[in-house]
Design an enzyme around this catalytic site. Sequence first.
Site, PDB file in Angstrom:
ATOM      1  N   ASP A   1       0.828  -1.212   0.000  1.00  0.00           N
ATOM      2  CA  ASP A   1       0.000   0.000   0.000  1.00  0.00           C
ATOM      3  C   ASP A   1       0.861   1.261   0.000  1.00  0.00           C
ATOM      4  O   ASP A   1       1.948   1.276   0.559  1.00  0.00           O
ATOM      5  CB  ASP A   1      -0.901  -0.022   1.244  1.00  0.00           C
TER       6      ASP A   1
ATOM      7  N   HIS B   1       2.951   3.358  -8.905  1.00  0.00           N
ATOM      8  CA  HIS B   1       2.719   1.930  -9.203  1.00  0.00           C
ATOM      9  C   HIS B   1       3.943   1.333  -9.908  1.00  0.00           C
ATOM     10  O   HIS B   1       4.330   0.197  -9.641  1.00  0.00           O
ATOM     11  CB  HIS B   1       1.475   1.756 -10.063  1.00  0.00           C
TER      12      HIS B   1
ATOM     13  N   LEU C   1      10.573 -20.870  -4.134  1.00  0.00           N
ATOM     14  CA  LEU C   1       9.644 -19.926  -3.505  1.00  0.00           C
ATOM     15  C   LEU C   1       8.333 -19.985  -4.275  1.00  0.00           C
ATOM     16  O   LEU C   1       8.344 -20.012  -5.502  1.00  0.00           O
ATOM     17  CB  LEU C   1      10.224 -18.499  -3.596  1.00  0.00           C
TER      18      LEU C   1
HETATM   19  C1  FPP Z   1      -1.716   0.344  -3.348  1.00  0.00           C
HETATM   20  O1  FPP Z   1      -1.273   1.641  -3.571  1.00  0.00           O
HETATM   21  C2  FPP Z   1      -1.298  -0.570  -4.387  1.00  0.00           C
HETATM   22  C3  FPP Z   1      -2.143  -1.125  -5.317  1.00  0.00           C
HETATM   23  C4  FPP Z   1      -3.555  -0.815  -5.473  1.00  0.00           C
HETATM   24  C5  FPP Z   1      -1.669  -2.086  -6.262  1.00  0.00           C
HETATM   25  C6  FPP Z   1      -0.335  -2.683  -6.000  1.00  0.00           C
HETATM   26  C7  FPP Z   1       0.339  -2.717  -7.268  1.00  0.00           C
HETATM   27  C8  FPP Z   1       1.665  -2.712  -7.470  1.00  0.00           C
HETATM   28  C9  FPP Z   1       2.699  -2.767  -6.422  1.00  0.00           C
HETATM   29  C10 FPP Z   1       2.171  -2.613  -8.829  1.00  0.00           C
HETATM   30  C11 FPP Z   1       1.544  -3.596  -9.723  1.00  0.00           C
HETATM   31  C12 FPP Z   1       2.098  -4.956  -9.567  1.00  0.00           C
HETATM   32  C13 FPP Z   1       1.556  -5.949 -10.238  1.00  0.00           C
HETATM   33  C14 FPP Z   1       2.179  -7.301 -10.240  1.00  0.00           C
HETATM   34  C15 FPP Z   1       0.285  -5.707 -10.969  1.00  0.00           C
HETATM   35  P1  FPP Z   1      -2.403   2.754  -3.608  1.00  0.00           P
HETATM   36  O2  FPP Z   1      -2.610   3.139  -5.027  1.00  0.00           O
HETATM   37  O3  FPP Z   1      -3.627   2.297  -2.911  1.00  0.00           O
HETATM   38  O4  FPP Z   1      -1.697   3.904  -2.834  1.00  0.00           O
HETATM   39  P2  FPP Z   1      -2.436   5.030  -1.990  1.00  0.00           P
HETATM   40  O5  FPP Z   1      -3.215   4.332  -0.906  1.00  0.00           O
HETATM   41  O6  FPP Z   1      -1.297   5.829  -1.471  1.00  0.00           O
HETATM   42  O7  FPP Z   1      -3.298   5.783  -2.941  1.00  0.00           O
END
Ligand code: FPP
Length: 250
Positions: free
Chosen positions: A24, A41, A135
């Site tokens: 997150d 991202h 893994l």
């Molecule tokens: C949360 O950050 C993250 C996500 C919703 C997606 C996680 C995705 C990745 C790490 C990259 C993609 C990886 C793959 C394999 C698809 P947020 O956008 O909720 O952050 P915020 O809460 O600060 O807005």
Amino acid sequence: MSEASLAIAVPPFDVPRHVAIIMDGNGRWAAARGLPRVEGHRRGVEALRRTVRAASDIGISVLTIFSFSSENWSRPPAEVRELMSLLRRFIRHDLADLHRSHVRVRVIGEREGLDPDIAALLLEAEELTRENERLTLVVAFNYGARQEIARAAQRVAAEVAAGRLTAQGVTAEVLGRYLDASDLPDPDLIIRTSGEQRLSNFLLWQAAYSELVFLPIYWPEFDRAALEGAIVEYRRRERRFGGLAAKTGS
Ligand code: FPP
């Protein structure tokens, strides 16, 4: 923390078998730097690569990552498109490397309704790496724990309706067998970055006895030292599994 200090801090016998991560804070990481959310991202994918390598080096057996939740569809369409294309690129560019590193890829979540090319890539990743043993990387994609439990309940109900199972036979152990990756151990440790302290519909069933560690850093900042720090914190916890005496994991 250096590799040498990890050898002391986290001896192999006390490495959690299964670590699950809520990645997150990508958006907030980007906003804090005046960058578009998608940049967060993208940097999140780099953090993911570091984490897979570190988990494998440390000797973790199963690493589950929450990469797209059932609820993430409600984000702006451009962001959803970007997350989809990051997954495509991650699999296309990293699959060979993962395979070479003996990583087995598993996917949990609802496949129905996904773009056919994404569904095909997920299947290809699972099939290519099926025999790998170093893994297991479980990618939770289009995943929601309540939806997973509801799908399991539907399948159990069908068994009861067909007369292959009695209503009294539906125990927690039986229902658990119908979950998406029921052959894998429950997570010993669940890490969430960004400072938020909740599970957000992630592995609700499997988290019954997991230790939860919340880190005050954004996901793009996550690295081996952060993973080791979370494991050190995990080792300080006394896991009782509802009993009285201290026991070690699963
Ligand atoms: C949360 O950050 C993250 C996500 C919703 C997606 C996680 C995705 C990745 C790490 C990259 C993609 C990886 C793959 C394999 C698809 P947020 O956008 O909720 O952050 P915020 O809460 O600060 O807005």
